[in-house]
Design an enzyme around this catalytic site. Structure first.
Site, PDB file in Angstrom:
ATOM      1  N   SER A 109       0.862  -1.185   0.000  1.00  0.00           N
ATOM      2  CA  SER A 109       0.000   0.000   0.000  1.00  0.00           C
ATOM      3  C   SER A 109       0.894   1.230   0.000  1.00  0.00           C
ATOM      4  O   SER A 109       2.033   1.179   0.473  1.00  0.00           O
ATOM      5  CB  SER A 109      -0.842  -0.020   1.271  1.00  0.00           C
ATOM      6  OG  SER A 109      -1.301   1.276   1.575  1.00  0.00           O
ATOM      7  N   SER A 110       0.352   2.354  -0.492  1.00  0.00           N
ATOM      8  CA  SER A 110       1.159   3.579  -0.477  1.00  0.00           C
ATOM      9  C   SER A 110       1.363   4.102   0.947  1.00  0.00           C
ATOM     10  O   SER A 110       2.226   4.948   1.173  1.00  0.00           O
ATOM     11  CB  SER A 110       0.512   4.660  -1.350  1.00  0.00           C
ATOM     12  OG  SER A 110      -0.775   4.988  -0.883  1.00  0.00           O
ATOM     13  N   CYS A 111       0.601   3.589   1.928  1.00  0.00           N
ATOM     14  CA  CYS A 111       0.773   4.078   3.308  1.00  0.00           C
ATOM     15  C   CYS A 111       2.005   3.497   3.992  1.00  0.00           C
ATOM     16  O   CYS A 111       2.305   3.851   5.128  1.00  0.00           O
ATOM     17  CB  CYS A 111      -0.478   3.833   4.140  1.00  0.00           C
ATOM     18  SG  CYS A 111      -0.731   2.106   4.521  1.00  0.00           S
ATOM     19  N   TYR A 138      -1.376  -0.989  10.107  1.00  0.00           N
ATOM     20  CA  TYR A 138      -1.541  -1.637   8.807  1.00  0.00           C
ATOM     21  C   TYR A 138      -0.224  -1.541   8.026  1.00  0.00           C
ATOM     22  O   TYR A 138       0.231  -2.513   7.424  1.00  0.00           O
ATOM     23  CB  TYR A 138      -2.664  -0.919   8.060  1.00  0.00           C
ATOM     24  CG  TYR A 138      -2.955  -1.425   6.679  1.00  0.00           C
ATOM     25  CD1 TYR A 138      -3.666  -2.596   6.492  1.00  0.00           C
ATOM     26  CD2 TYR A 138      -2.543  -0.699   5.556  1.00  0.00           C
ATOM     27  CE1 TYR A 138      -3.949  -3.044   5.212  1.00  0.00           C
ATOM     28  CE2 TYR A 138      -2.821  -1.151   4.283  1.00  0.00           C
ATOM     29  CZ  TYR A 138      -3.528  -2.328   4.114  1.00  0.00           C
ATOM     30  OH  TYR A 138      -3.811  -2.771   2.846  1.00  0.00           O
ATOM     31  N   LYS A 142       2.202  -4.503   6.464  1.00  0.00           N
ATOM     32  CA  LYS A 142       2.525  -4.579   5.037  1.00  0.00           C
ATOM     33  C   LYS A 142       4.043  -4.537   4.806  1.00  0.00           C
ATOM     34  O   LYS A 142       4.556  -5.213   3.916  1.00  0.00           O
ATOM     35  CB  LYS A 142       1.832  -3.443   4.273  1.00  0.00           C
ATOM     36  CG  LYS A 142       0.323  -3.632   4.156  1.00  0.00           C
ATOM     37  CD  LYS A 142       0.017  -4.815   3.271  1.00  0.00           C
ATOM     38  CE  LYS A 142      -1.463  -5.040   3.062  1.00  0.00           C
ATOM     39  NZ  LYS A 142      -1.720  -6.247   2.238  1.00  0.00           N
ATOM     40  N   HIS A 181     -13.160   3.426   3.083  1.00  0.00           N
ATOM     41  CA  HIS A 181     -12.246   4.463   2.613  1.00  0.00           C
ATOM     42  C   HIS A 181     -13.058   5.652   2.095  1.00  0.00           C
ATOM     43  O   HIS A 181     -14.277   5.600   2.021  1.00  0.00           O
ATOM     44  CB  HIS A 181     -11.345   3.915   1.506  1.00  0.00           C
ATOM     45  CG  HIS A 181     -10.257   3.037   2.041  1.00  0.00           C
ATOM     46  ND1 HIS A 181     -10.289   1.666   1.938  1.00  0.00           N
ATOM     47  CD2 HIS A 181      -9.125   3.335   2.706  1.00  0.00           C
ATOM     48  CE1 HIS A 181      -9.214   1.168   2.503  1.00  0.00           C
ATOM     49  NE2 HIS A 181      -8.484   2.143   2.984  1.00  0.00           N
TER      50      HIS A 181
END
Ligand code: GDP
Length: 310
Positions: A109-111, A138, A142, A181
């Site tokens: 994920s970009s987070c 999260y 990841k 989201h």
């Protein structure tokens, strides 16, 4: 390289990402898809996952199963976001490595990138600084998944790769008003405000954060390309390279849903990261680019929601 008869396991095939991957694979003529719903296989149960892999022997795996949620869900259930994702990843990636899977694509994920990453975010900024606190649980899970894939490659020559998608939207998303989201959350809230004739609708946060949105069918297309063409321990971004503010998004959602009232901002709700737009030079160099125009994709997602609501 995927062949028409390849045995492909799409973990999480009912979710936003997994369902898009299955659709894309079927379009391309891949018939031997292994799909196991939650009732048939609990992906957090490493023994059950190992038995499934021993029996089914998938040659290719897309790991799209994860405990996911929006900014509020992440900060309300940190333990679930951390622990369930660690369990799912470890179970599936380890079973694939041990049971002869030829290639696995892990979804990050970009987070995972630092809160203060230089924008647009290049892949080499992983672990270069502290994370955004609202989704750190999260993100840490990841990052552990990325590292597990890299460790199995280094130690066991396992062909696992890790793709980092930006914020996604499309059919089969979770439209729960609290846990979702921003796009499904807003589509539902604006839709309900239109139906009830509410004079004003509330958007979370200040409206100033910027987000990049990719249609999940574009992501699925990219993931199939990566499965076939990318074999490297380095992570690879998948996005559009363009972002808009949450206030701009709210305006577009109002137009798409036909809501004509006022838009208010609830600043007691978290903003999250100020910005997280991905640099997509690396995947562009492989010949991929996003195709779905944002307004078109959003209108189609809204139609899907209207057809499936209740
Ligand atoms: P994030 O990208 O990890 O922060 O995840 P989200 O998609 O949950 O939130 C994106 C941004 O949209 C944040 O700045 C939120 O405050 C904002 N936002 C505005 N309205 C909503 C809403 O109804 N639901 C969600 N989840 N976020 C919203």
């Amino acid at each position: 390289m995927l062949k028409p008869e390849s045995r492909i396991f799409v973990a999480g095939h009912r979710g936003l990402v997994g369902s898009a991957i299955s659709r894309r694979l079927r379009e391309l003529g891949h018939g031997a898809l292994l799909e196991a719903g939650r009732e048939a296989l609990d992906l957090t149960d490493a023994v059950a996952v190992s038995d499934f892999f021993e029996k089914e022997r998938p040659e290719f795996v897309f790991l799209a199963a994860a405990k996911v949620g929006g900014i509020l869900a992440n900060s309300t259930y940190p333990a679930e976001f951390l622990a369930q994702n660690l369990r799912i990843q470890d179970a599936v990636i380890t079973a694939a490595m041990r049971n002869g899977t030829e290639k696995l694509v892990f979804l990050g994920s970009s987070c995972i990138y630092p809160r203060d990453a230089v924008q647009p975010i290049t892949e080499d900024q992983l672990l270069a600084g502290p994370l955004e606190p609202t989704n750190q649980w999260y993100a840490i899970a990841k990052i552990a998944g990325i590292k597990l894939v890299q460790a199995y490659r280094q130690q066991h020559d396992f062909a696992g790769i890790a793709a980092m998608p930006t914020n996604l939207y499309g059919p089969n998303d979770n439209f729960d008003p609290e846990g979702s989201h921003v796009i499904p959350g807003m589509l539902r809230r604006f839709h309900e405000a239109k139906l009830s004739g509410a004079p004003s609708v509330t958007v979370w946060g200040s409206g100033t954060p910027k987000r990049e949105f990719l249609h999940v069918d574009d992501l699925a297309d990219a993931l199939v390309l990566l499965m076939n063409r990318y074999d490297n321990s380095e992570i690879i971004n998948v996005g559009t390279g363009e972002d808009i503010t949450i206030a701009e998004l709210a305006q577009i959602v109002a137009e798409v849903t036909g809501y004509a009232g006022e838009i208010a901002f609830d600043t007691s709700k978290p903003d999250g990261a100020p910005r997280k737009v991905l640099n997509i030079d690396k995947i562009r160099a492989l010949g991929w680019q996003p195709k779905i125009d944002f307004r078109t994709g959003l209108a189609e997602t809204y139609r899907w929601y209207c057809d499936h609501v209740d």
